[in-house]
Structures are given as structure tokens and as C-alpha cells.
Design a protein around this motif. Structure first.
Motif, short mmCIF file in Angstrom:
data_model
loop_
_atom_site.label_atom_id
_atom_site.label_comp_id
_atom_site.label_asym_id
_atom_site.label_seq_id
_atom_site.Cartn_x
_atom_site.Cartn_y
_atom_site.Cartn_z
N HIS A 99 -0.12 10.87 -0.50
CA HIS A 99 0.45 12.19 -0.26
C HIS A 99 1.89 12.12 0.25
O HIS A 99 2.73 12.95 -0.14
N THR A 100 2.20 11.14 1.12
CA THR A 100 3.55 11.07 1.70
C THR A 100 4.49 10.19 0.89
O THR A 100 5.71 10.30 1.05
N GLY A 101 3.97 9.28 0.05
CA GLY A 101 4.83 8.39 -0.71
C GLY A 101 5.36 7.22 0.08
O GLY A 101 6.28 6.53 -0.37
N GLU A 102 4.82 6.92 1.28
CA GLU A 102 5.27 5.80 2.09
C GLU A 102 4.66 4.51 1.56
O GLU A 102 3.44 4.40 1.38
N VAL A 103 5.53 3.52 1.31
CA VAL A 103 5.09 2.20 0.85
C VAL A 103 5.11 1.27 2.06
O VAL A 103 6.17 1.11 2.71
N THR A 104 3.96 0.65 2.39
CA THR A 104 3.84 -0.23 3.55
C THR A 104 3.27 -1.57 3.13
O THR A 104 2.71 -1.72 2.03
N VAL A 105 3.46 -2.55 4.04
CA VAL A 105 2.92 -3.90 3.81
C VAL A 105 1.42 -3.86 4.06
O VAL A 105 0.95 -3.30 5.05
N ASN A 106 0.68 -4.49 3.16
CA ASN A 106 -0.79 -4.56 3.29
C ASN A 106 -1.19 -6.02 3.28
O ASN A 106 -1.33 -6.63 2.22
N GLY A 107 -1.34 -6.61 4.46
CA GLY A 107 -1.75 -8.00 4.54
C GLY A 107 -0.56 -8.93 4.55
O GLY A 107 0.54 -8.59 5.00
N VAL A 108 -0.76 -10.14 4.02
CA VAL A 108 0.25 -11.19 4.04
C VAL A 108 1.05 -11.14 2.74
O VAL A 108 0.47 -10.99 1.65
N LEU A 109 2.36 -11.30 2.86
CA LEU A 109 3.24 -11.30 1.69
C LEU A 109 3.27 -12.70 1.10
O LEU A 109 4.15 -13.52 1.41
N ALA A 110 2.27 -12.99 0.30
CA ALA A 110 2.17 -14.33 -0.30
C ALA A 110 2.91 -14.32 -1.63
O ALA A 110 2.32 -14.11 -2.70
N LEU A 149 0.86 -1.18 0.00
CA LEU A 149 0.00 0.00 0.00
C LEU A 149 0.89 1.23 0.00
O LEU A 149 1.88 1.30 0.75
N ILE A 150 0.58 2.22 -0.86
CA ILE A 150 1.35 3.45 -0.93
C ILE A 150 0.46 4.62 -0.53
O ILE A 150 -0.70 4.71 -0.97
N HIS A 151 1.00 5.48 0.33
CA HIS A 151 0.23 6.64 0.77
C HIS A 151 0.22 7.67 -0.35
O HIS A 151 1.29 8.04 -0.88
#
Length: 830
Positions: free
Chosen positions: A286-297, A282-284
């Protein structure tokens, strides 16, 4: 109401004239308008006498008439804008009503407008956004000013403050109204001047004219001519495979030289990025932060993601950067259990080793993290056996009993991998055990006892037999039947029946207690299984007696035409036994308790009947002058509810001597031949009984004397003996021992039993004798015929006394002597 009726009549009947006046708004109170009397040709002196009225539909009375002169003046200042709002013509209508005679005049007042309102704009400030790329000649509509005045007093023209980029032009609508427009006459440049402030002025045509100004602010909008730029064209990041949701991967940044929306940047994944990656990250915006969204399958260690930065311009411009994410493998996948085949339900008699289910175990982790072991709880009659690769078979390993153990199993299969730390997963397999017919019906009671009153109606419900079967469905459906058998030589079905589905047992016939008091039947309960199973129970049926039989008098008997004859001597004393009523009752229990009552007698005080024994006795001695016969009626009544009774009529004849009584031909004596036969039979019977009794006495005497000769005991150790051979103190002690064990108030009298002989006795004799309750004497005497002579006086010791009898009988009238041996000092009394 009267005034309105008058006006209506004037309108319909008379209309002499109408006058129109003009008056400027805001005219002061009391200002003259005209003379009504003069203008309408009415004598002003008659206005008051004719009771004039001014009628109007307005809520206010704006005008007033002088009653003496007829002069019309302003009563209330008029505000034309409030009264008529935006109407082009503002008129007030009045009616002048005169009485005696009735006349109606119309008056119309035209309110003239004056320039008392300045033009006004709806808003205090107007804003116009103009893009910098527009060419000269572009037009923008400006707001209209409003003026409450009319005609030339309204808004007439607009002016604009001087500006090198804009000028003002007037336009005409289709209805003829005019409005102002702002026209661009020179191209705009935002970088040189971003805002232009103008003033719009509206003027009316009044004298003097009035005007109003409103600021118009023109904002030059920027043109999106610069695309965003990333700090780096490629971003790299490393993350664990089991990172939780929300873990920061990387933060990207981009800049845009434009301003406002054209310089605002939104971040997103490029459309060329796969949907799976867009779901995992998931990428924000406005801020450009990329985060994990759920399980990394994921199945590959390096992921490539394209990130796009786009500005918010009308024609947004964008640029892209590449993000490389390295996934570090961890044991983050638990084993997956899949049931590929399942057989449920299974019969409860399934043999051990029967396959129930086939399981597939899969772990997505590689290496040691993907090695899986599988198990189930130990306390279940099942086990897991490895089959093919990653497959297990679930088989039975023990006894399955649906009724005793359980009807279903929830088998929890646990699969655990070899990772560090290990991961496991569980799967619950629901296995149902199907029923087989392995349980017979079971009765709720081991035996059933049924009590039913006799004379029951046909079809009466006796009881309900209930049996249950722990099986299910058809195997648990119970039906009831009677086993074949006989009762009093008849089939069971002729006495009772049973309903097969409910177990209700009914009486087929009416039972008679006197004929059949109890019987038993066997009921079978059978299920509907294949093969069927059954069990039986015994039902004891007891017929309860009811008072349905009247007492039957056996002696004496009488018929409808004659009474029973009894004779007593004239010398009969008080208490003389006249006769005894003998009666029986076919019922039992308290229904057979009989009570005797003297219901009728020719001499009420001479006879009495014992309540329980039925003995008829005299109450006094007969007199010499008594009547020769007495008529009695005795009723025998049972103790039932309601009671039943029978009666017998008895004639008592008084004779001098019984031998001189002449037989009454009314009594049904048998013929002499029959009487001789009966006498012969009685003699034979008495001789036989006497012989048996004598033989018994001799045998008991021999046995008793033999026992005493063996032990060398004196006569006082037995139940009875010779008094002369016993010391006086021992005889007295024996009597005291007997008295001590008697109930309170009873004493043993030595004269009850006397043993008389004509010689001394050398042995001890034991006797057992019973006296009935109806005996007339309380002394029983017997003689020793085999011993020495010369011994007299009571020589028997009473060892045991049974006190029974009916009401009114003396306890001394019943004596039982037994031949049980006792110790010299022990006497038993019951």
C-alpha cells in the motif's frame, strides 16, 4: 380421562350429525355464532341435565354454549394469522358430548380472513450496484413484499417511482407466484450521476387496500479505464551490505485517475525480478516502501529490481518502474567451517600425528575480509596443521587415555577473518576415544576376610568377590577363577568354588573348626580383552567354632559298669583334696569354658566341687561312724549355646591308712611289668628336668654375681640378697616400694619366700619361680647350697608379681620372680 373415554365410545358407536360454522377473525367476545340445540335438533332444556361437554385440541376455548338456550357465542377473539399462520384454510374442530344417553356431535368452525395486515418488506432499504458499461435491457431482481392475509387481502401489485433510466416489470415463477424486476432502459454514466434513488411500493387487494414502500438505491459503478502512473520511471538507492532487516531502501509512488477500487493501487515486485532479490527485499503493497528482508547475500554491487503498480479494478491495469540498488561491501560474512573428513572414534593408543579430521575454511568476503586464521584450545592433545589452500588437518599431539583423562573430546575450532572488525565462527568436532584393553580388573578390597561357622551346609555362600574394570565392552567384562593351590594337601577346588560371572564364592565341603581353623585362597579376576589382563586378591577364610564337642573327661575315668575309685583317710580334715577332675573340650573360646557341677552324691553335705578347677574337696571332717564308701556323680558342662556336658561316676572309699588300702580289681591297673617300665621312664624324665633346672640356676647366678662385682653394688640393688648384709632401713624401704606398687588391698608378706643357709652370703642370687594356682601351699622355700652357713630368715626381695587365676583363687597363690635388674629403690609390679 373419563371424558376422553366417553368421546372414544361416541366416535365408535354414535355419530348423530355435524354442523359447520363460519366466523370472521377478530370477532369480539360475546358475538353470537349460532344455536347448537336448534342446528343439531336437540332440546335446549335437556343440555344441562345431560351434562354436555365441548372438547377441542386447541389450547384456548374460543367458543361458549349457553346451557339454557343452546346459543353459541365467541368466548375469545381469534387471530387467524397467529392460529393458522400461512395456511389457506383455517379450521377449528370441536366435539359436543352429551350423556344419558351418550351422543357425539362434530362442530367445525371456519375462521374467515379480514384485511388486517399491510404488506411488508424484509429490509428497510435495498442497494443495487450497476456498472456504467451495461447496455439497456439489463434486469435486476427486486425484493418481494410479504402479507399475512390471504387471497385478495394479500399483495396484488407493485409500482416504481418514475425514473428516466429504469422501469418496473412483473414476472411469473413456475409455481404461479409473481415477483418484480428492475429493467435498465437507458445507459448510465457515472460521471453525470453516480447514484439513483427509487421507491418500490407493494399494494394488497383489501377493501380498503393497504400498501408499503421501500427505498431502492442504485449505485453506478465506475469502469476501470485508467492505469496507475509512477512519479519516476527509474529509482536509485544505495545501502550497506550488512543492513539489518527492515532497513528502508526507497519509497515509490504512483497515482490512478479512477476512483474507488479502480483507483486503489497495490505495489509488488514484477514477475521478471529474480526470486533471490524478492527474498532479500520486501515492498509494502500500500505504501510502496522497499525494505531489507533478511541478509543481503549478493555477489554483485548493483542490483536491478522491477516494481509493478496495479489498481484493484475488476480488470486491473498496471505499470512498472525500475529500481537500481547499489550495495556497499562490508565485512559481513564470517568464515564457514566445513568438516570434509572425520575419523571417530580413534583408539586411545593412537600415536601423535594421527590425522583425525580434514577441515575446509571459506569466507565469501573478498580481499582482507576473506583472509582466515584457524585455531583450537591449547589444553587439548590435538593441533591444527595447514594443508592445501583453505584446508586444515586436525592431528593428535599428546597422550590419549580414555580412563584417566576422558572418553570423548569436544574440540572447538575457531576461524577468524582479517576484516575490521573481524568476524569469527566456530565448529565443534566431537571425537570419541575408543577403548583398548590397558587396565586390569581392580578389586574393591585389598584382601577379603570371610568368617563362616563350622558344619556349614554344602554350597553355602561365603562371600561375593567384586572387581571392576574401567575399560568398556569386552575389555570390561570380568570373570573370576581360583588359582591352583593346596590346602592340607588337597586342591583348593575341593574346599571352595567361585562363580565365574558373579564372583560368588561357595563352600564345596562342610568345614570343621577342630580340623581346619583357617585357610586362604587366591582369586583371579580376568577381563575379556585381547590380550586379557588379570589381577589377584587373597581371600582369608576363617572357620568359626560352634559348640559341637562335649567335654572329654581325662581323669578320673569310669565305664558303664564301674565307677572311678578314689580313697581318702578317715582322718581327712575339712577342705581335704579328694581328687581333681581333668577334662578338655575340642571346641575353643567360650565353647571350651568348662564348669564342674556335683549333680549327685550319697552324702550331699560332705563334698563340694570347685566350679572352675574341678577339685573335689571335703566340706567337713569325717566322723568315726561314717560310711565306708560314698558315690559321687560330677558333670562337666561347657559354655556353648546350647551347652554340652559329660559326667563321671566316682566312688570315694574311706580307709584308715592309705598304705593298707587293697587295690580294687575293678580298676584297670596295668600289669607289674608295665608299671615298672613307666616308673623307670618317670625317674629318667625327672632327673633330666632337675639337671636342666640346676644348670640354669647356676648359670643365672654366675651372670648376676658377675654383673654386681663389676658395678660394686650392695645386695639391696638386686632382686634378692642376704638380709644380714643390708641395713634395716634399706630392707624396709624395699618392702615399702613393693607395697606401694601393688594393687589396692594387696600386701607383700616377707614370709612368702624364705632363703635359708648356714653361713653368710658374699654374693647376690636371683631366682625365677612360678607357683601354680592349684598349689596347696602359699609358701615356697629353696636353700642356698653354695654359700656360707649361718644365715637364716627371709632374704629375697620380690620384684614383680603376676596375678592371674580362675574365680575363687587367692591372688597370693600365683607368684613370679624375674631376674630383670632394677634400681635399688624401684620395684615393678604388673
Amino acid at each position: 380421562m373419563r371424558v376422553y373415554l366417553m368421546v372414544f365410545c361416541l366416535i365408535c358407536c354414535t355419530a348423530n350429525g355435524q354442523v359447520v360454522y363460519s366466523i370472521a377473525e377478530e370477532t369480539e367476545r360475546g358475538a353470537p355464532v349460532g344455536n347448537v340445540a336448534k342446528d343439531l335438533g336437540i332440546d335446549a332444556a335437556t343440555l344441562s341435565a345431560r351434562k354436555f361437554r365441548m372438547i377441542t385440541g386447541s389450547s384456548k376455548q374460543y367458543f361458549n354454549i349457553n346451557a339454557s338456550t343452546g346459543a353459541l357465542s365467541v368466548n375469545e377473539p381469534i387471530d387467524r394469522e397467529q392460529l393458522c399462520e400461512l395456511k389457506s384454510a383455517c379450521l377449528l374442530n370441536y366435539e359436543l358430548v352429551l350423556e344419558n344417553p351418550l351422543e357425539l356431535y362434530r362442530m367445525e368452525f371456519k375462521v374467515l380472513d379480514i384485511n388486517d395486515n399491510s404488506p411488508s418488506f424484509p429490509l428497510s432499504e435495498y442497494h443495487i450496484n450497476v456498472p456504467e458499461f451495461l447496455s439497456p435491457g439489463a434486469r435486476f431482481t427486486l425484493p418481494n413484499a410479504q402479507d399475512l392475509d390471504e387471497g385478495t387481502n394479500g399483495v396484488q401489485n407493485y409500482t416504481l417511482s418514475p425514473d428516466e433510466h429504469f422501469h418496473l416489470e412483473m414476472q411469473t415463477r413456475g409455481d404461479g407466484s409473481k415477483y418484480p424486476e428492475l429493467v435498465l432502459k437507458k445507459a448510465l454514466d457515472r460521471e453525470q450521476q453516480a447514484t439513483h434513488k427509487l421507491v418500490l411500493t407493494a399494494k394488497d387487494g383489501g377493501d380498503p387496500p393497504k400498501s408499503s414502500d421501500v427505498p431502492v438505491i442504485v449505485t453506478v459503478l465506475d469502469t476501470n479505464d485508467n492505469a496507475p502512473e509512477f512519479e519516476h520511471s527509474v529509482y536509485r538507492a544505495s545501502i550497506l551490505e550488512n543492513s539489518p532487516s527492515g532497513t528502508l531502501v526507497v519509497q515509490v509512488r504512483a497515482t490512478d485517475l479512477d476512483e474507488g477500487p479502480n483507483g486503489e493501487i497495490r505495489y509488488s515486485f514484477s514477475n521478471t525480478t529474480s526470486a533471490d532479490l524478492q527474498r532479500m527485499f520486501l515492498i509494502h503493497p500500500h505504501t510502496g516502501e522497499v525494505t531489507v528482508n533478511g541478509v543481503l547475500a549478493v555477489q554483485r554491487p548493483l542490483l536491478e529490481i522491477l516494481i509493478e503498480a496495479r489498481d484493484n479494478g475488476a480488470f486491473g491495469m498496471s505499470s512498472t518502474a525500475k529500481l537500481l540498488v547499489e550495495i556497499t561491501d562490508v565485512n559481513n560474512h564470517g568464515p564457514e567451517i566445513t568438516i570434509t573428513s572425520l575419523s571417530s572414534p580413534i583408539p586411545e593408543d593412537a600415536a601423535p600425528g594421527t590425522v583425525i579430521a580434514l577441515l575446509s575454511i571459506l569466507d565469501k568476503d573478498p580481499g582482507e575480509n576473506g583472509k582466515v586464521t584457524c585455531q583450537i584450545p591449547d589444553n587439548l592433545p590435538f593441533q591444527l596443521k595447514p594443508s592445501l589452500a583453505n584446508y586444515y588437518s586436525l592431528v593428535t599431539s599428546g597422550l590419549l587415555d580414555r580412563e584417566l583423562i576422558t572418553a570423548a573430546y569436544n574440540i572447538t575450532v575457531t576461524a577468524t577473518d582479517s576484516g575490521s572488525p573481524p568476524l569469527s565462527s566456530q565448529k565443534v568436532i566431537h571425537v570419541e576415544i575408543s577403548d583398548i584393553n590397558d587396565n586390569p580388573p581392580r578389586f574393591e578390597e585389598p584382601v577379603y576376610s570371610v568368617y563362616i561357622p563350622e558344619n556349614n551346609p554344602l554350597g553355602a555362600l561365603l562371600c561375593t568377590i567384586k572387581a571392576t574394570d574401567p575399560d568398556v565392552a569386552e575389555n570390561a567384562y570380568v570373570s573370576y577363577s581360583l588359582l591352583a593351590g593346596e590346602i592340607e594337601g588337597l586342591p583348593v577346588a575341593s574346599y571352595v568354588s567361585i562363580k565365574s560371572d558373579s564372583g560368588n564364592m561357595y563352600a564345596v565341603r562342610s568345614f570343621d573348626y577342630e580340623t581346619l581353623r583357617e585357610f586362604q585362597v587366591v582369586v583371579q579376576a580376568q577381563d575379556a580383552g585381547i590380550p586379557p589382563l588379570s589381577s589377584t586378591v587373597t581371600v582369608y577364610i576363617y572357620v568359626v567354632d560352634e559348640n559341637d564337642h562335649a567335654p572329654q573327661i581325662l581323669y578320673p575315668t569310669s565305664t558303664n559298669t564301674s565307677a572311678a575309685l578314689e580313697m581318702i583317710p578317715r582322718s581327712a580334715y575339712a577342705g581335704y583334696l579328694v581328687t581333681k577332675i581333668i577334662a578338655i573340650d575340642g571346641d575353643s573360646g567360650q565353647n571350651a569354658w568348662l564348669f564342674f557341677h556335683l549333680v549327685q552324691t550319697s552324702d550331699p553335705g560332705l563334698f563340694r566341687v570347685e566350679l572352675h578347677t574341678g577339685e573335689i574337696r571335703t566340706t567337713r571332717k569325717l566322723g568315726e561312724d561314717s560310711t565306708p564308701t560314698f558315690n559321687l556323680t560330677v558333670e562337666v558342662r561347657d559354655n556353648g549355646e546350647p551347652p554340652m556336658s559329660s559326667s563321671v561316676a566316682i566312688t570315694v572309699a574311706v580307709v584308715d591308712r592309705v598304705s593298707r588300702i587293697i587295690p580294687d580289681t575293678r580298676r584297670h591297673f596295668k600289669s607289674p611289668s608295665n608299671y615298672s617300665e613307666i616308673t623307670l621312664y618317670l625317674i629318667i624324665a625327672l632327673s633330666a628336668i632337675s639337671f636342666v633346672f640346676l644348670f640354669t640356676i647356676i648359670g643365672l647366678t654366675v651372670i648376676k654375681c658377675y654383673r654386681y662385682s663389676l658395678y660394686g653394688e650392695s645386695c639391696c640393688a638386686g632382686f634378692c640378697g642376704v638380709r644380714e648384709r643390708c641395713p634395716a632401713e634399706l630392707y624396709k624401704q624395699a618392702n615399702n616400694n613393693i607395697d606401694a606398687r601393688l594393687p589396692h588391698g594387696l600386701k607383700v608378706q616377707p614370709h612368702f619366700i624364705e632363703v635359708r643357709g648356714n653361713g653368710s652370703l658374699t654374693k647376690t642370687y636371683c631366682y625365677k619361680a612360678c607357683l601354680t594356682a592349684g598349689s596347696g601351699s602359699d609358701t615356697f622355700m629353696f636353700y642356698n647350697t653354695c654359700g656360707p652357713t649361718g644365715t637364716t630368715g627371709p632374704s629375697a626381695v620380690m620384684t614383680e608379681r603376676h596375678l592371674t587365676g580362675q574365680s575363687g583363687q587367692s591372688a597370693q597363690n600365683l607368684i613370679i620372680l624375674k631376674n630383670d635388674s632394677i634400681t635399688p629403690n624401684e620395684v615393678r609390679l604388673h
